[in-house]
Scaffold this motif. Structure first.
Motif, mmCIF file in Angstrom:
data_model
loop_
_atom_site.group_PDB
_atom_site.id
_atom_site.type_symbol
_atom_site.label_atom_id
_atom_site.label_comp_id
_atom_site.label_asym_id
_atom_site.label_seq_id
_atom_site.Cartn_x
_atom_site.Cartn_y
_atom_site.Cartn_z
ATOM 1 N N VAL A 114 -62.988 -11.678 67.609
ATOM 2 C CA VAL A 114 -62.154 -11.967 66.443
ATOM 3 C C VAL A 114 -60.729 -11.514 66.763
ATOM 4 O O VAL A 114 -60.524 -10.397 67.239
ATOM 5 N N SER A 115 -59.754 -12.352 66.508
ATOM 6 C CA SER A 115 -58.372 -11.968 66.796
ATOM 7 C C SER A 115 -57.898 -10.942 65.764
ATOM 8 O O SER A 115 -58.330 -10.967 64.603
ATOM 9 N N PRO A 116 -57.007 -10.041 66.160
ATOM 10 C CA PRO A 116 -56.514 -9.030 65.212
ATOM 11 C C PRO A 116 -55.895 -9.628 63.955
ATOM 12 O O PRO A 116 -56.060 -9.080 62.865
ATOM 13 N N GLU A 117 -55.177 -10.764 64.097
ATOM 14 C CA GLU A 117 -54.582 -11.345 62.892
ATOM 15 C C GLU A 117 -55.646 -11.891 61.943
ATOM 16 O O GLU A 117 -55.465 -11.895 60.722
ATOM 17 N N GLU A 118 -56.796 -12.329 62.486
ATOM 18 C CA GLU A 118 -57.900 -12.748 61.616
ATOM 19 C C GLU A 118 -58.474 -11.546 60.875
ATOM 20 O O GLU A 118 -58.907 -11.659 59.727
#
Length: 378
Positions: A114-118
């Motif tokens: 999961v990307s940090p911005e997600e």
């Protein structure tokens, strides 16, 4: 010895007197007859990757706190101090095993790609759930305390009914064990021998309530009342958590029913960024747990193996700085959603109640528009 119970009197808990561990606070490696067989693949390269994972997720966590303090996020639940528990579990599991977590398991989300911005989109208010659960085999965070335990058991029972060999993992904190949902989930899992790992991060506080008030005995004893065996490990020892998680996963894949893992750790930061922990704990307690830092423990062990501590810290700082910069740029660029998107992805099929609410919303926004202009929500 950990056993699946078949009669009263079996030893259901390993690590009850003292949580099982293999890395001491000074980095010294200690043998453990239960955990060691699950650590036969550990080498310097693996230790380094675990250390860097923990370093990066701590950097992301610190940047998220800074973003909230600067008004870029509405709220953030820090995980500072719990990195070993989350990375140890996340790097022990297969990518197909489905995770059901609370709002603090961003280390597990990192392990699942999961990307940090997600991770931060929900807390910024630009998304309702953050990411696609089926892409990452990880449900989006559950804010209702303990509700995800039901979801994990239901998923595991359904997976088994379909003939699959998936296992589910329910992650929660110590306070969730005082909730009815978790106890009901334990009862269902035990009765139907559902392949569920109940993973409790005992970080010593349910918001401001210390664990000693919630339970007079180790939390790992509670599932044994349902006939579920348990392991209790040092949650600041990433190798101990990784080994216990692998043991638990093997137990589940062998069809031996649910299992419970208590990782004894500590939340060094506030419950959320709206919390003031100085009101319910003192500096001496904090200082004690700072000395048990999970990152420093691995760093010291790697130094004992001959690794350069300076180079290790330098690489961790570089990766952390890159993650911070990328996160800040990505989060501040997140587009604001259209107001009517609130009604999307609520249900999988059309429902008259939801459509009625959508029409009421459209009528309301139309009534606010100046005469002669189009409805801004359409």
């Amino acid at each position: 010895m950990l056993t699946t119970p078949s009669a009263p009197g079996h030893d259901l808990v390993a690590g009850l007197a003292q949580p099982l561990h293999v890395l001491a606070e000074d980095g010294t490696r200690h043998p453990d007859p239960i955990l060691d067989p699950a650590l036969d693949d550990v080498d310097e390269a693996l230790l380094t990757e675990l250390y860097l994972d923990m370093s990066v997720i701590r950097a992301i966590d610190e940047e998220a706190v800074a973003l909230q303090r600067q008004g870029e996020l509405g709220l953030w639940p820090p995980l500072h101090g719990q990195e070993a528990a989350q990375i140890g579990l996340g790097r022990a599991l297969d990518a197909t095993e489905f995770l059901f977590t609370s709002y603090r398991e961003n280390g597990l989300a990192w392990c699942r790609g999961v990307s940090p911005e997600e991770m931060l989109a929900v807390w910024r208010g630009t998304a309702l759930s953050g990411w696609d659960p089926f892409t990452h085999h990880m449900a989006t965070p559950q804010v209702i305390i303990g509700a995800q335990a039901h979801h994990a058991v239901g998923y595991a029972m359904a997976a088994r009914a379909r003939g699959g060999d998936e296992i589910a993992v329910a992650c929660f904190g110590d306070g969730a064990l005082s909730q009815g949902d978790v106890n009901e989930a334990l009862a269902f899992a035990a009765s139907f021998r559902a392949p569920v790992l109940f993973f409790c991060q005992n970080n010593h506080y349910a918001i401001s309530e210390p664990v000693a008030v919630q339970a007079t005995v180790p939390l790992a004893l509670r599932p044994t009342g349902f006939g579920i065996p348990a392991l209790r490990v040092d949650g600041n020892d990433v190798l101990a958590v990784r080994a216990a998680s692998r043991i638990a996963a093997r137990h589940l894949r062998e069809g031996r029913g649910p299992i419970f893992l208590e990782a004894v750790t500590y939340r060094l930061g506030p419950h959320t960024t709206s919390d003031d922990p100085t009101r319910y704990r003192d500096e001496q307690e904090l200082e004690t747990w700072r000395g048990r830092c999970p990152l420093r423990r691995v760093e010291r062990h790697l130094a004992q193996l001959g690794a350069s501590a300076e180079e290790l810290r330098g690489e961790a700082q570089r990766r952390g700085a890159d993650a911070r910069t990328a996160l800040r740029e990505a989060v501040t660029a997140l587009p604001a959603p259209a107001p009517e998107s609130l009604f999307e992805n609520v249900l999988s099929t059309a429902h008259p109640g939801l459509e009625r609410q959508r029409e009421e919303f459209r009528s309301f926004t139309a009534s606010l528009a100046p005469e002669g202009t189009e409805d801004s929500a359409s």
